[in-house]
Scaffold this motif. Sequence first.
Motif, mmCIF file in Angstrom:
data_model
loop_
_atom_site.group_PDB
_atom_site.id
_atom_site.type_symbol
_atom_site.label_atom_id
_atom_site.label_comp_id
_atom_site.label_asym_id
_atom_site.label_seq_id
_atom_site.Cartn_x
_atom_site.Cartn_y
_atom_site.Cartn_z
ATOM 1 N N PRO A 187 0.816 -1.224 0.000
ATOM 2 C CA PRO A 187 0.000 0.000 0.000
ATOM 3 C C PRO A 187 0.852 1.278 0.000
ATOM 4 O O PRO A 187 0.557 2.223 -0.736
ATOM 5 C CB PRO A 187 -0.825 -0.102 1.282
ATOM 6 C CG PRO A 187 -0.869 -1.555 1.586
ATOM 7 C CD PRO A 187 0.437 -2.106 1.106
ATOM 8 N N ARG A 188 1.914 1.293 0.787
ATOM 9 C CA ARG A 188 2.784 2.467 0.833
ATOM 10 C C ARG A 188 3.461 2.691 -0.520
ATOM 11 O O ARG A 188 3.559 3.816 -0.998
ATOM 12 C CB ARG A 188 3.831 2.306 1.924
ATOM 13 C CG ARG A 188 4.668 3.545 2.134
ATOM 14 C CD ARG A 188 5.647 3.381 3.255
ATOM 15 N NE ARG A 188 4.956 3.058 4.508
ATOM 16 C CZ ARG A 188 5.482 2.333 5.482
ATOM 17 N NH1 ARG A 188 6.697 1.866 5.374
ATOM 18 N NH2 ARG A 188 4.799 2.088 6.568
ATOM 19 N N ALA A 189 3.917 1.611 -1.136
ATOM 20 C CA ALA A 189 4.563 1.722 -2.444
ATOM 21 C C ALA A 189 3.577 2.207 -3.496
ATOM 22 O O ALA A 189 3.918 3.042 -4.339
ATOM 23 C CB ALA A 189 5.157 0.373 -2.852
ATOM 24 N N PRO A 213 -0.872 7.153 -11.607
ATOM 25 C CA PRO A 213 -1.803 6.152 -11.087
ATOM 26 C C PRO A 213 -1.732 4.837 -11.870
ATOM 27 O O PRO A 213 -1.941 3.761 -11.312
ATOM 28 C CB PRO A 213 -3.185 6.786 -11.235
ATOM 29 C CG PRO A 213 -2.987 8.118 -11.831
ATOM 30 C CD PRO A 213 -1.545 8.346 -12.048
ATOM 31 N N TYR A 214 -1.415 4.911 -13.141
ATOM 32 C CA TYR A 214 -1.304 3.705 -13.954
ATOM 33 C C TYR A 214 -0.094 2.873 -13.524
ATOM 34 O O TYR A 214 -0.159 1.647 -13.503
ATOM 35 C CB TYR A 214 -1.207 4.054 -15.438
ATOM 36 C CG TYR A 214 -2.438 4.773 -15.931
ATOM 37 C CD1 TYR A 214 -3.672 4.133 -15.955
ATOM 38 C CD2 TYR A 214 -2.369 6.093 -16.352
ATOM 39 C CE1 TYR A 214 -4.811 4.783 -16.395
ATOM 40 C CE2 TYR A 214 -3.490 6.760 -16.794
ATOM 41 C CZ TYR A 214 -4.711 6.101 -16.813
ATOM 42 O OH TYR A 214 -5.832 6.752 -17.238
ATOM 43 N N LEU A 215 0.990 3.551 -13.188
ATOM 44 C CA LEU A 215 2.174 2.849 -12.708
ATOM 45 C C LEU A 215 1.876 2.119 -11.402
ATOM 46 O O LEU A 215 2.273 0.970 -11.220
ATOM 47 C CB LEU A 215 3.332 3.839 -12.507
ATOM 48 C CG LEU A 215 4.643 3.268 -11.977
ATOM 49 C CD1 LEU A 215 5.208 2.245 -12.950
ATOM 50 C CD2 LEU A 215 5.630 4.392 -11.730
ATOM 51 N N ALA A 262 -1.034 1.023 -10.410
ATOM 52 C CA ALA A 262 -1.922 -0.099 -10.724
ATOM 53 C C ALA A 262 -1.140 -1.260 -11.332
ATOM 54 O O ALA A 262 -1.374 -2.419 -10.987
ATOM 55 C CB ALA A 262 -3.014 0.348 -11.679
ATOM 56 N N VAL A 263 -0.200 -0.957 -12.206
ATOM 57 C CA VAL A 263 0.589 -2.003 -12.846
ATOM 58 C C VAL A 263 1.459 -2.723 -11.822
ATOM 59 O O VAL A 263 1.521 -3.952 -11.802
ATOM 60 C CB VAL A 263 1.445 -1.415 -13.992
ATOM 61 C CG1 VAL A 263 2.497 -2.404 -14.463
ATOM 62 C CG2 VAL A 263 0.559 -0.998 -15.151
ATOM 63 N N VAL A 264 2.122 -1.981 -10.941
ATOM 64 C CA VAL A 264 2.984 -2.597 -9.935
ATOM 65 C C VAL A 264 2.156 -3.453 -8.978
ATOM 66 O O VAL A 264 2.548 -4.579 -8.651
ATOM 67 C CB VAL A 264 3.792 -1.520 -9.176
ATOM 68 C CG1 VAL A 264 4.478 -2.111 -7.957
ATOM 69 C CG2 VAL A 264 4.810 -0.886 -10.096
ATOM 70 N N GLY A 265 1.024 -2.950 -8.534
ATOM 71 C CA GLY A 265 0.160 -3.741 -7.648
ATOM 72 C C GLY A 265 -0.345 -5.003 -8.313
ATOM 73 O O GLY A 265 -0.347 -6.081 -7.713
ATOM 74 N N THR A 266 -0.738 -4.885 -9.574
ATOM 75 C CA THR A 266 -1.238 -6.038 -10.311
ATOM 76 C C THR A 266 -0.143 -7.077 -10.515
ATOM 77 O O THR A 266 -0.371 -8.280 -10.326
ATOM 78 C CB THR A 266 -1.796 -5.597 -11.681
ATOM 79 O OG1 THR A 266 -2.838 -4.643 -11.461
ATOM 80 C CG2 THR A 266 -2.333 -6.771 -12.468
#
Length: 69
Positions: A30-32, A41-43, A45-49
């Motif tokens: 979450p912090r990252a 925001p897309y970056l 989302a991509v990292v979380g996914t």
Amino acid sequence: MKTLDPRDRSAAIAAAIFLLVFGAGFLFLPRAMLYLGTISPYLAAVVGTIFVLAFFVVFWLRARYQRHR
């Protein structure tokens, strides 16, 4: 008390490493994502996914490996 044979011991060590790596990852995710969200925001989302998919890819790869053994 029963001692573990080498295969069981190896599996237990692998499970502990898996839990530590992904546990720490999910703790800091979450912090990252909030930090990356300030950049894009897309970056975030991509990292979380990618991180969540990596969690399941490990199980998929293990299942493939076990099936071939």
